[in-house]
Motif scaffolding. Structure first.
Motif, PDB file in Angstrom:
ATOM      1  N   UNK A 100       0.880  -1.349   0.005  1.00  0.00           N
ATOM      2  CA  UNK A 100       0.712   0.221   0.459  1.00  0.00           C
ATOM      3  C   UNK A 100       0.621   1.452   0.221  1.00  0.00           C
ATOM      4  N   UNK A 101       0.868   1.759  -0.576  1.00  0.00           N
ATOM      5  CA  UNK A 101       1.335   2.784  -1.567  1.00  0.00           C
ATOM      6  C   UNK A 101       1.098   4.493  -1.330  1.00  0.00           C
ATOM      7  N   UNK A 102       1.164   5.492   0.381  1.00  0.00           N
ATOM      8  CA  UNK A 102       0.095   6.736   0.274  1.00  0.00           C
ATOM      9  C   UNK A 102       0.500   7.468   1.193  1.00  0.00           C
ATOM     10  N   UNK A 103       0.676   8.738   1.144  1.00  0.00           N
ATOM     11  CA  UNK A 103       1.744   9.341   1.773  1.00  0.00           C
ATOM     12  C   UNK A 103       0.670   9.837   2.932  1.00  0.00           C
ATOM     13  N   UNK A 104      -0.994  10.110   3.338  1.00  0.00           N
ATOM     14  CA  UNK A 104      -1.692  10.215   4.536  1.00  0.00           C
ATOM     15  C   UNK A 104      -1.581   8.613   5.223  1.00  0.00           C
ATOM     16  N   UNK A 105      -1.579   8.913   6.390  1.00  0.00           N
ATOM     17  CA  UNK A 105      -1.495   7.787   7.363  1.00  0.00           C
ATOM     18  C   UNK A 105      -2.700   6.961   7.661  1.00  0.00           C
ATOM     19  N   UNK A 106      -4.084   8.014   7.592  1.00  0.00           N
ATOM     20  CA  UNK A 106      -4.880   7.530   7.920  1.00  0.00           C
ATOM     21  C   UNK A 106      -5.443   6.865   6.382  1.00  0.00           C
ATOM     22  N   UNK A 107      -5.607   7.241   5.948  1.00  0.00           N
ATOM     23  CA  UNK A 107      -5.593   6.226   4.399  1.00  0.00           C
ATOM     24  C   UNK A 107      -5.620   4.933   4.533  1.00  0.00           C
ATOM     25  N   UNK A 108      -3.557   4.894   5.082  1.00  0.00           N
ATOM     26  CA  UNK A 108      -2.783   3.884   4.421  1.00  0.00           C
ATOM     27  C   UNK A 108      -3.850   3.228   5.970  1.00  0.00           C
ATOM     28  N   UNK A 109      -4.264   2.829   7.298  1.00  0.00           N
ATOM     29  CA  UNK A 109      -4.981   2.860   8.341  1.00  0.00           C
ATOM     30  C   UNK A 109      -6.009   1.909   7.107  1.00  0.00           C
ATOM     31  N   UNK A 110      -7.344   2.670   6.856  1.00  0.00           N
ATOM     32  CA  UNK A 110      -8.244   2.187   6.479  1.00  0.00           C
ATOM     33  C   UNK A 110      -7.746   1.186   5.264  1.00  0.00           C
ATOM     34  N   UNK A 111      -7.143   0.939   4.530  1.00  0.00           N
ATOM     35  CA  UNK A 111      -6.418   0.369   3.270  1.00  0.00           C
ATOM     36  C   UNK A 111      -6.187  -0.860   3.787  1.00  0.00           C
ATOM     37  N   UNK A 112      -5.430  -1.087   5.368  1.00  0.00           N
ATOM     38  CA  UNK A 112      -5.103  -2.047   6.173  1.00  0.00           C
ATOM     39  C   UNK A 112      -5.832  -2.398   6.621  1.00  0.00           C
ATOM     40  N   UNK A 113      -6.983  -2.063   7.387  1.00  0.00           N
ATOM     41  CA  UNK A 113      -8.471  -2.836   7.826  1.00  0.00           C
ATOM     42  C   UNK A 113      -9.113  -3.213   7.314  1.00  0.00           C
TER      43      UNK A 113
ATOM     44  N   UNK B 152       3.573  -1.327   3.669  1.00  0.00           N
ATOM     45  CA  UNK B 152       3.035  -0.448   3.190  1.00  0.00           C
ATOM     46  C   UNK B 152       4.139   0.878   3.040  1.00  0.00           C
ATOM     47  N   UNK B 153       4.056   1.718   2.551  1.00  0.00           N
ATOM     48  CA  UNK B 153       5.308   2.480   1.729  1.00  0.00           C
ATOM     49  C   UNK B 153       4.110   4.180   2.048  1.00  0.00           C
ATOM     50  N   UNK B 154       5.339   5.158   2.461  1.00  0.00           N
ATOM     51  CA  UNK B 154       4.389   6.629   2.443  1.00  0.00           C
ATOM     52  C   UNK B 154       5.099   7.783   1.288  1.00  0.00           C
ATOM     53  N   UNK B 155       6.128   6.913   0.314  1.00  0.00           N
ATOM     54  CA  UNK B 155       6.399   8.038  -0.462  1.00  0.00           C
ATOM     55  C   UNK B 155       6.968   6.745  -1.908  1.00  0.00           C
ATOM     56  N   UNK B 156       6.885   7.773  -2.683  1.00  0.00           N
ATOM     57  CA  UNK B 156       6.783   6.763  -3.539  1.00  0.00           C
ATOM     58  C   UNK B 156       8.324   6.286  -3.828  1.00  0.00           C
ATOM     59  N   UNK B 157       9.320   6.957  -3.051  1.00  0.00           N
ATOM     60  CA  UNK B 157      10.905   6.104  -2.916  1.00  0.00           C
ATOM     61  C   UNK B 157      10.632   5.209  -2.378  1.00  0.00           C
ATOM     62  N   UNK B 158      10.359   5.641  -0.854  1.00  0.00           N
ATOM     63  CA  UNK B 158       9.993   3.797   0.021  1.00  0.00           C
ATOM     64  C   UNK B 158       9.118   2.930  -0.850  1.00  0.00           C
ATOM     65  N   UNK B 159       8.665   3.224  -1.249  1.00  0.00           N
ATOM     66  CA  UNK B 159       7.804   1.859  -2.117  1.00  0.00           C
ATOM     67  C   UNK B 159       8.478   1.609  -3.326  1.00  0.00           C
ATOM     68  N   UNK B 160       9.606   2.407  -4.011  1.00  0.00           N
ATOM     69  CA  UNK B 160      10.510   1.401  -5.180  1.00  0.00           C
ATOM     70  C   UNK B 160      11.732   0.800  -4.416  1.00  0.00           C
ATOM     71  N   UNK B 161      11.632   1.293  -3.091  1.00  0.00           N
ATOM     72  CA  UNK B 161      12.828   0.199  -2.464  1.00  0.00           C
ATOM     73  C   UNK B 161      12.509  -1.438  -2.111  1.00  0.00           C
ATOM     74  N   UNK B 162      11.002  -0.888  -1.491  1.00  0.00           N
ATOM     75  CA  UNK B 162      10.456  -2.145  -0.770  1.00  0.00           C
ATOM     76  C   UNK B 162      10.088  -3.438  -2.087  1.00  0.00           C
ATOM     77  N   UNK B 163      10.172  -2.183  -3.044  1.00  0.00           N
ATOM     78  CA  UNK B 163      10.019  -3.499  -4.539  1.00  0.00           C
ATOM     79  C   UNK B 163      10.488  -3.953  -4.761  1.00  0.00           C
TER      80      UNK B 163
END
Length: 374
Positions: free
Chosen positions: A24-37, A48-59
């Motif tokens: 899940x990639x979103x800079x809003x923690x609230x949006x991430x929490x909803x998707x996780x639930x 979860x990743x809060x930025x594009x760079x973090x997402x690419x590193x995880x991938x």
């Protein structure tokens, strides 16, 4: 199970899909929490990743099966992250764009960037489940296809190795068979030496002379090699000729000459009825090398190209070698005398083309003559 088949057990398939990893990639923690639930109830593994760079590193460092990607993020926006994901050489990774933007242009931009699906905020959980499950099933089948291809490649490699080993063994057996044939030739040819002490070097020269002429007429390499091996047996039938005729120091009587001519038939009978290409050719040479181009030879008086090519070749080199070698009934003639006799025999005794090739390759013929003396 065939490497092409896909497991059809719905329990196994459902279990594998439920164990998929979703990023899940979103800079809003609230949006991430909803998707996780929403997704946690389905037993998916969530990252979860809060930025594009973090997402690419995880991938880059983890095995991810699906990405839910927000568009409106600071720094690297969702479209830029999508572009980086899709140009990666990694395996197929489906991406769902998740955004509050619902304009037609935004959807087109996402799809043109390589997005596999599109969700608009606020998210309907049933639509979310359906789209996620559909793409995870696609990813699941893709992974099975990759696995099947890998198994197929391994199977092909193994079968290729087995085939190469079989071919190597076949080559080894063929070489062994060829060596056995050569040994047969040596033993059969040696048998004639007990009858005629002049034969040893003669059969060597005949063999090499035939090789020169075979190459000169551009004979197929395999056929030429057979001719080289078979030609030493051209006079094997002489073992059936009585010694008082074979070794007679003077001219043969008509009756003795008829008996001498039988060596062609004797040689044929010795070598015939074999499945070996080498011995078949040797029997052909034995019975045909005293035939003459004009039909006045023996044992059957055939003419021209009715005489096998092998017999026409051996006829030239056998006469040349006989003329230039000492025999019980004569001294050796000079090469010049032999050349003259062969030239006069062109078209009547000998095939004209074979005679021409003989003289075209005379330096090599003379080299063999000098190297293999009686």
């Amino acid at each position: 199970m065939s490497v092409f088949s896909v497991p059809s057990n719905p329990v196994e398939e459902k279990l594998e899909i439920e164990q998929s990893t979703i990023l899940l990639v979103d800079d809003e923690e609230y949006n991430l929490d909803i998707l996780v639930q929403l997704l946690s109830v389905k037993n998916y593994r969530i990252r979860c990743a809060s930025s594009g760079m973090e997402a690419l590193e995880i991938i880059q460092n983890e095995e991810i099966d699906l990405v839910l990607l927000d568009v409106m993020m600071p720094g690297m926006n969702g479209y830029e992250v999508l572009r980086e994901i899709k140009k990666s050489p990694r395996q197929f990774l489906p991406v769902i764009i998740v955004t509050a933007l619902d304009g037609r242009e935004d959807r087109i931009r996402a799809l043109e960037g390589g997005s596999d699906d599109f969700l608009t905020k606020p998210i309907d959980k049933y639509e979310l489940y359906a789209r996620v499950q559909t793409l995870l099933r696609t990813k699941h089948y893709y992974k099975q296809l990759i696995s099947a291809n890998q198994r197929l490649e391994i199977e092909v490699q193994n079968r290729t190795i087995e085939l190469q080993r079989a071919l190597q063994e076949l080559r080894r057996l063929n070489e062994k068979l060829a060596a056995s044939h050569r040994e047969i030739v040596e033993h059969l040819s040696s048998a004639a030496e007990f009858k005629d002490p002049e034969t040893a070097a003669h059969i060597q020269r005949i063999s090499y002379y035939c090789g020169v002429l075979a190459r000169g007429i551009e004979m197929d390499e395999e056929e030429a090699d057979l001719l080289i091996q078979a030609s030493p047996m051209h006079d094997i039938g002489k073992i059936g000729v009585p010694d008082h005729i074979l070794l007679k120091p003077g001219k043969l009587t008509a009756e003795e000459y008829e008996k001498m001519k039988e060596h062609t038939l004797i040689g044929y009978k010795i070598l015939n009825d074999s499945e070996s290409p080498l011995l078949k050719l040797a029997s052909e040479i034995a019975i045909s090398h005293h035939e003459k181009y004009d039909g006045t030879g023996y044992p059957y008086g055939v003419s021209g190209e009715e005489i096998p090519l092998s017999g026409r070749i051996v006829a030239v080199v056998d006469v040349f070698d006989a003329l230039t070698s000492r025999r019980p009934y004569k001294e050796a003639f000079s090469n010049e005398v032999a050349y003259d006799i062969i030239r006069k025999g062109r078209g009547n005794h000998f095939d004209p083309h074979i005679v021409d090739v003989f003289f075209e390759n005379l330096p090599e013929i003379l080299y063999i003559q000098n190297k293999y003396q009686d």
